[in-house]
Every structure is written in structure tokens, then in C-alpha cells.
Design an enzyme around this catalytic site. Structure first.
Site, PDB file in Angstrom:
ATOM      1  N   PRO A 288     -28.271 -24.955  42.740  1.00 36.70           N
ATOM      2  CG  PRO A 288     -30.074 -24.345  41.426  1.00 36.70           C
ATOM      3  CD  PRO A 288     -28.727 -24.992  41.347  1.00 36.70           C
ATOM      4  CB  CYS A 289     -28.613 -27.145  47.513  1.00 38.70           C
ATOM      5  SG  CYS A 289     -28.204 -28.839  48.014  1.00 38.70           S
ATOM      6  CG  ASN A 290     -33.864 -24.074  46.689  1.00 37.57           C
ATOM      7  OD1 ASN A 290     -32.862 -24.131  46.003  1.00 37.57           O
ATOM      8  ND2 ASN A 290     -34.519 -22.946  46.901  1.00 37.57           N
TER       9      ASN A 290
END
Length: 376
Positions: free
Chosen positions: A86-88
Site C-alpha cells: 500500500p502507498c496511500n
């Protein structure tokens, strides 16, 4: 040769099923394949799905829990590693929420796996927008950390419909091979160009062969009568804003009008991107019948086989399918990696990113040096 694979953020197993299906035999008759060793995810239902379909005889090898709370160093040795990080929240500038936020710094746990276990290769996946986040600095920083763990990297923005997936889905895939092997992964050449080799259409995906009525995860959505009537007026390939819809049935929405709201599939084209969340109007809609697709139909668009049984409620299954890596796309990438190790030639294309990424890396270094000067 068998590559034992570990995985973080494993989801329902799209990556791992593609890896399991990949098989390569060299000129001497030696088989190269990948086998599951361990996996982890925070989503309990995704873990149940993974156990059910990928490793039913070893359910204990899939650890349910927050990656921050698990002991990576205690996991069994591996030869291969995959993670869809994830890289939000990732950000290199401003408030630096990327390192301290809920999601942004999670890629560093993949780096820790590489540093400790030193697998022969890894495959990482993220959304296409990552390449432009923070002017490309975030992506360059992530690549620098992966490279620093001792790997030769080949990043590429894959358009999966160009590889036979019946869906226009773009994802960044980073393949890394450990430096001491002296090998360089090449991006496999697309198999479909839409002209000489037509893209796989949504019609073909859902009808060749037809989905059995009693298939897993094939429950239909119950729509309000007004929604059904509105869908009847939307032609294939168009959405809720088309002029064919009578005024009395149109949505009362002000401001931005998202193109995928109540958008019906074009049966002659690949589907638009399958998503895992969103309210009414975001479930992907059949071109002929006035209804949303079932989860099994969405799974077909993600190239999961019909025997793949997703666990959880209808919405939990939808989330898993939408977040997964298309199985066919993963298989093609893993097969190309196995061919690289086996010394087998295959058609490939050159990645166009390296020069640009080198320039971004220089900016990352300058940014970090400036930060250090300010701290001093």
C-alpha cells in the site's frame, strides 16, 4: 529448480496463483517453478481465501495480522518474494506523512524482508499513479531502497489488457534480481495489440465458457426499480450521464461526474478497471442485462479460475477481487523471471524509465541532503 516464495500484503492470492501456474523447462529438461512458503495479510477474509485456494494443506503458513506486529526474521528462508505494498500516504516532502502515516511506509517491510532473507528475486506491485506521486520523488525513493537491498531492478507500467487480461488495468510492477546472479530481467513483450491480435473482450471473458449458475461467489445484486429502469436506457459502453436516459431517471448529482458511475461494459472491448470499493454505480454493469456484475463475473475479468472460492460476505469478496493482481498477468511475469534464471530467450521490450528515474534519484538525494542541513 524450485523457488520457495514468501509474500506480504498477499490479499486473496492473485500473485501467488500466477506464480504457482508458472512453469518453465530448460534445454536440459530441468523444470523451474515456484512454490508457496509463507504469506501475510491484515484482512482476515483475504487470509481465509488464500488458505482455501493456495495452500489448503498448510493453513498455518498464512499469517493473519498487521505487518507491523509480525516477526519477519522468524519466517522460513525463501528464494522468491512478492508484495503489493500500500502507498496511500507516501510523501517525501511536506509533512512526511509517507513515513509516519498509516499506509505510506509499509513498503519498508518489504525492504526488511529483502535485507534479511535475501531471496533470489522479488516482484512488487502498486497502482500506476505511484510513478507521479510527489513529482516522481516518492517512486525514486522507493526504488532506491529496493536497489539498496542488493537488487537489479526493472520497473514497468504494465497495461494488462495487452497481455490477454480482459480488463484495462494499469499497474506498476517492479522486478528485482539479486545482484550476485548477474542477471537482468526484461519486460515481456505484449501478446495482444488490438489489431493483429485482438484484445480479449468482456463478452469473451464472461461467456467462453458460460459461468454455471451454481458457481462460487455468483450472487446477484438486488437493485432498486429506478436503477434497473435507468440501466435499461444506458447503451453498452456508456454511463449514467448519457443523453439516452430520460430526465426523470437521471441522477441528481452536482459537481464532478465520474465516468464509471453506472457504466455498462462494451462487450467488444476489455472491461474498465475492476475496483474493490465504492457505493452505488461503481460495481461494473452488464452490457445486456440491467444489473451489476456478480463477484464471479468480476473474478473472470481478473482471470481467476471458476474454482477459486473467495471467502466472506458479498462486499468482502468484492474488495478482495478488486484489490488483487490479475492471475494471468502475474503468471506471464513470473514465467519471464523463470526464463531469465533458466537462460531461455523470450520476446521483450526495453523499459523507458531508467534515465528518467536516475534524474529523479538525483533530486531525491538533493532533497535528503537539504533536510539534513536543516536538521543540523
Amino acid at each position: 529448480m524450485i523457488f520457495r516464495k514468501g509474500e506480504l500484503f498477499c490479499g486473496p492470492g492473485g500473485f501467488s496463483l500466477g506464480a504457482k501456474l508458472a512453469r518453465v523447462i530448460d534445454k536440459q529438461g530441468n523444470e523451474y517453478k515456484i512454490e508457496h512458503e509463507w504469506a501475510n495479510d491484515i484482512d482476515d477474509y483475504a487470509v481465509q481465501t488464500y488458505r482455501e485456494n493456495i495452500c489448503p494443506s498448510r493453513p498455518e503458513s498464512v499469517i493473519h495480522g498487521n505487518v507491523r506486529d509480525i516477526d519477519i526474521e522468524s519466517f522460513a528462508p525463501i528464494d522468491a518474494f512478492s508484495f503489493g505494498f500500500p502507498c496511500n500516504d507516501f510523501s517525501l516532502v511536506g509533512e512526511h506523512r509517507g513515513f509516519d502515516g498509516e499506509y505510506g511506509g509499509l513498503y519498508t517491510f518489504g525492504v526488511k524482508v529483502l535485507q534479511h532473507h535475501q531471496p533470489k528475486f522479488f516482484v512488487a506491485e502498486n497502482v500506476g499513479g505511484l510513478q507521479s506521486a510527489n513529482g516522481g520523488l516518492a517512486f525514486a525513493k522507493i526504488l532506491a531502497d529496493l536497489k539498496g537491498a542488493g537488487y537489479k531492478l526493472t520497473p514497468h507500467l504494465y497495461k494488462f489488457h495487452e497481455y490477454g487480461v480482459p480488463q484495462k488495468r494499469k499497474r506498476i510492477i517492479i522486478v528485482g534480481i539479486r545482484n550476485d546472479f548477474g542477471l537482468e530481467f526484461k519486460v515481456p513483450a505484449p501478446t495482444h495489440d488490438g489489431i493483429n491480435t485482438p484484445f480479449v473482450s468482456s463478452y469473451e471473458a464472461l461467456n467462453s465458457p458460460p459461468i454455471p449458475e451454481d458457481a462460487f461467489n455468483n450472487e446477484r445484486t438486488k437493485h432498486a426499480a429506478k436503477v434497473v429502469e435507468m440501466l435499461k436506457h444506458i447503451p453498452p459502453g456508456k454511463n449514467a450521464w448519457c443523453e439516452e436516459i430520460p430526465e426523470t431517471l437521471r441522477l441528481n448529482v452536482k459537481g464532478a461526474r465520474l465516468s464509471q458511475i453506472y457504466k455498462r461494459l462494451d462487450p467488444h472491448q476489455p472491461a474498465y478497471t475492476v475496483t474493490g470499493s465504492g457505493g452505488g454505480g461503481t460495481h461494473i454493469y452488464h452490457w445486456l442485462e440491467p444489473r451489476a456484475l456478480t463477484n464471479r463475473e468480476r473474478a473472470r475479468l481478473q482471470t481467476f479460475p471458476d474454482w477459486y472460492n473467495f471467502q466472506g460476505s458479498k462486499e468482502q469478496v468484492r474488495k478482495q477481487i478488486g484489490m488483487a493482481v490479475p492471475t494471468l498477468g502475474a503468471k506471464i511475469i513470473f514465467e519471464s523471471i523463470l526464463k531469465t534464471f533458466a537462460g531461455i530467450d523470450y520476446d521483450f521490450i526495453d523499459s523507458k524509465w531508467q534515465e528518467a528515474l536516475d534524474q529523479k534519484q538525483k533530486l531525491v538525494n538533493l532533497s535528503l541532503e537539504s533536510q539534513l542541513e536543516l536538521e543540523i
